[in-house]
Scaffold this motif. Structure first.
Motif, mmCIF file in Angstrom:
data_model
loop_
_atom_site.group_PDB
_atom_site.id
_atom_site.type_symbol
_atom_site.label_atom_id
_atom_site.label_comp_id
_atom_site.label_asym_id
_atom_site.label_seq_id
_atom_site.Cartn_x
_atom_site.Cartn_y
_atom_site.Cartn_z
ATOM 1 N N ILE B 41 57.470 -20.919 11.387
ATOM 2 C CA ILE B 41 56.885 -20.216 12.543
ATOM 3 C C ILE B 41 56.434 -21.206 13.631
ATOM 4 C CG2 ILE B 41 56.199 -18.181 11.196
ATOM 5 C CD1 ILE B 41 53.268 -19.232 11.500
ATOM 6 N N MET B 43 54.648 -24.240 13.271
ATOM 7 C CA MET B 43 53.415 -25.042 13.177
ATOM 8 C C MET B 43 53.767 -26.527 13.083
ATOM 9 S SD MET B 43 51.090 -22.742 10.611
ATOM 10 C CE MET B 43 49.585 -23.707 10.768
ATOM 11 N N LYS B 154 41.563 -5.257 14.505
ATOM 12 C CA LYS B 154 41.366 -6.342 15.456
ATOM 13 C C LYS B 154 42.657 -6.824 16.104
ATOM 14 C CE LYS B 154 41.400 -9.796 11.888
ATOM 15 N NZ LYS B 154 40.641 -10.353 10.827
ATOM 16 N N ASP B 158 43.672 -10.230 18.889
ATOM 17 C CA ASP B 158 44.324 -11.471 18.452
ATOM 18 C C ASP B 158 45.547 -11.814 19.276
ATOM 19 O OD1 ASP B 158 42.477 -11.724 16.501
ATOM 20 O OD2 ASP B 158 43.689 -10.731 14.967
ATOM 21 N N THR B 159 45.741 -13.106 19.455
ATOM 22 C CA THR B 159 46.929 -13.578 20.158
ATOM 23 C C THR B 159 47.584 -14.651 19.319
ATOM 24 O OG1 THR B 159 45.468 -15.071 21.319
ATOM 25 C CG2 THR B 159 46.150 -13.089 22.501
ATOM 26 N N PRO B 160 48.309 -14.257 18.276
ATOM 27 C CA PRO B 160 48.784 -15.214 17.289
ATOM 28 C C PRO B 160 49.698 -16.304 17.831
ATOM 29 C CG PRO B 160 49.329 -12.948 16.656
ATOM 30 C CD PRO B 160 48.761 -12.909 18.018
ATOM 31 N N ALA B 161 50.466 -15.984 18.813
ATOM 32 C CA ALA B 161 51.483 -16.949 19.218
ATOM 33 C C ALA B 161 50.912 -18.233 19.798
ATOM 34 C CB ALA B 161 52.406 -16.305 20.231
ATOM 35 N N ASP B 163 48.082 -19.978 18.953
ATOM 36 C CA ASP B 163 46.907 -20.507 18.283
ATOM 37 C C ASP B 163 47.058 -21.857 17.621
ATOM 38 O OD1 ASP B 163 45.951 -17.221 17.438
ATOM 39 O OD2 ASP B 163 45.036 -18.574 18.884
ATOM 40 N N THR B 164 48.249 -22.355 17.496
ATOM 41 C CA THR B 164 48.397 -23.617 16.789
ATOM 42 C C THR B 164 48.150 -24.775 17.741
ATOM 43 O OG1 THR B 164 50.089 -22.554 15.522
ATOM 44 C CG2 THR B 164 49.906 -24.922 15.282
ATOM 45 N N PRO B 165 47.093 -25.548 17.481
ATOM 46 C CA PRO B 165 46.828 -26.649 18.376
ATOM 47 C C PRO B 165 47.686 -27.855 18.033
ATOM 48 C CG PRO B 165 45.146 -26.508 16.688
ATOM 49 C CD PRO B 165 46.130 -25.430 16.409
ATOM 50 N N ASN B 179 37.192 -13.374 18.854
ATOM 51 C CA ASN B 179 37.310 -11.962 18.498
ATOM 52 C C ASN B 179 36.291 -11.627 17.418
ATOM 53 O OD1 ASN B 179 38.527 -12.504 15.856
ATOM 54 N ND2 ASN B 179 40.154 -13.350 17.114
#
Lengths: 233, 262
Positions: B41, B43, B154, B158-161, B163-165, B179
């Protein structure tokens, strides 16, 4: 449009990954539970004895009345923190409050993952799996070397250290999270401390005390957020 | 053959070894599967590896504490059962207490090795095992539905796309748009820490001889505070990967010194 397709792909992939973990998690829990229950009967069969049904039911009643409600609360509270894979593994390998939850929270923080995201679920599963593997390895080596290790680990000198692993864990984590959000922590800390001082029974029932402490913190957090006074946490 | 030899028999080790081996295999499978899913995905590999490294380091000290629990339990229940109980579903705080309740339920004065027999052992082990399955049973029957229900509530927040720093993003880097799920999780964890810390203060206030847990927690908090300040300097940024483990180690050393002084 392409970005949207990528987003859809990611979610489809993640859903299928989660479905696989659900199936495997359930099988894994059922097999392990059956094997653990069988252990008592097989151990008895080796020596021609069997568990005493009356004693079992009486013991289970006394244990279940305390621990089944605690288990339900732990499930409701910790499952959202751990996600699908993390929950199956953590509830299989145990030691939740004193190891798996702090470990997953620490990993989540270091990775910067956000609740409810696929990234958070993956980080939490990796963290719980790694933690379970290391614990199993340490316990296995420890059991094999029990004879030489026993004097060291049971020594009076080191006893205070091993008796205080959990206070050390929550001292370090408490500070980290209190600094993160002192507004959430202050009132529950004062209330719970007063409760523990004036109602000593609360001290020895930490599993139960987590419920009012957690609910207070969640209530204050949500309230502050609605008032726009929480800031980023 | 006396009781302790019977409950430490190699056949019991073999059985427990097989059960733990199965659990270990499952953990490895989940680890590899999740690692691959993370890569799939998008990461960052460095974050995934950092998670593994950090979780491994983090786990060492609490595991040694759990090993001490295995040793304590093995005195009355033998090593194989103690090993299994604390490797599969078990909990350090639970086992001794439940074993004692179970021993009393079958008419013994408590978990006393001089009163134990293999018959008592099988009953006690069965109570210990079945008594702790509640969380796992909830997972089998309700986990999917429960998480879907929470996820549905929720989802909009959420904004999953995004979120990976990056690998070097600060651990506690603040993010915009907290959230409810995030707040609830952090708040619940603060509640968990509060329940434990206030119990140490309460124990000390009621009996000053119970000062060691509070002292240990205070030293761990102080060291963590120093590490938190240090990790803000670029030169010492690495500290944040080991801050919890190091704080615990120093606090446990302080407990040994304080314990030796009294």
């Amino acid at each position: 449009m392409r970005e949207e397709e990528k987003h859809m792909d990611k979610h489809e992939y993640f859903s299928s990954y989660n479905r696989q973990l659900h199936l495997l998690g359930k099988i894994m829990l059922c097999v392990s539970f059956a094997a653990m229950i069988a252990f008592s009967f097989v151990a008895g069969a080796i020596y021609d004895v069997a568990p005493d049904l009356g004693g079992f039911l009486s013991g289970l009643l006394q244990v279940g009345i305390i621990y089944y409600p605690v288990a339900l609360v732990e499930f409701l509270v910790y499952a959202p923190m751990l996600g699908v894979g993390g929950s199956y593994l953590a509830f299989l390998t145990g030691n939740l409050t004193n190891l798996k939850i702090p470990c997953a929270m620490n990993a989540r923080e270091i990775a910067g993952a956000k609740t409810g995201t696929p990234e958070n679920e993956i980080i939490s599963t990796i963290s719980v799996a790694t933690s379970a593997i290391i614990t199993t390895a340490i316990l296995s080596v420890g059991v094999m070397l029990m004879t030489p290790l026993q004097p060291l680990l049971s020594s009076e000198v080191l006893k205070p250290a091993f008796e205080n692993v959990v206070p050390a864990l929550f001292g370090a984590f408490g500070l980290k999270y209190y600094l993160k959000s002192p507004k959430i922590a202050l009132a529950p800390f004062v209330v719970m401390t007063l409760l523990c001082i004036f109602v000593p029974a609360v001290q020895s029932n930490t599993s139960i005390a987590i419920i009012p402490a957690g609910l207070m913190c969640i209530g204050i957090g949500v309230l502050l957020d609605k008032m726009g006074k929480l800031g980023d946490i | 053959m006396n009781y302790l030899s019977q409950v430490n028999a190699s056949s019991l080790y073999l059985m427990v070894g097989c059960i733990i081996g199965f659990v270990l295999l499952m953990c490895l499978f989940f680890l590899v599967r999740s690692y691959k899913a993370g890569i799939a995905i998008g990461m960052d590999k460095k974050i995934l590896q950092k998670t593994i490294r950090n979780s491994a380091v983090f786990t060492i000290l609490p595991s040694v504490g759990i090993l001490v629990g295995v040793i304590a339990l093995s005195g009355a229940l033998g090593a194989p059962l103690s090993w299994m109980r604390l490797s599969v579903v078990g909990a350090l705080q639970y086992e001794l207490n439940v074993a004692d309740i179970a021993a009393k339920a079958i008419g013994l004065s408590g978990l006393n090795v001089s009163e134990m027999s293999v018959g008592a052992f099988t009953t006690v082990s069965l109570v210990m095992t079945v008594g702790i399955l509640g969380g796992g049973i909830c997972c089998i029957f309700f986990l999917g539905r429960y998480l879907r229900k929470l996820g549905g509530k929720k989802k909009s927040a959420d904004t999953p796309a995004a979120d990976t720093p990056a690998a070097d993003t600060p651990a506690a880097a603040p993010k915009k748009g907290s959230n409810i799920g995030n707040i609830a999780m952090v708040a619940m964890f603060i509640g968990l820490c509060t329940a434990y810390i206030s119990s140490y203060i309460g124990a000390f206030a009621n009996d000053a001889s119970n000062f060691l847990p509070l002292l240990t927690a205070a030293v761990a908090a102080l060291v963590m505070f120093i590490f938190t300040l240090l990790s803000k300097k670029p030169r010492f940024k690495w500290v944040e990967n080991f801050d919890v483990a190091l704080s615990m180690l120093i606090a446990m050393a302080a407990a040994v010194i304080a314990g030796g002084a009294i």
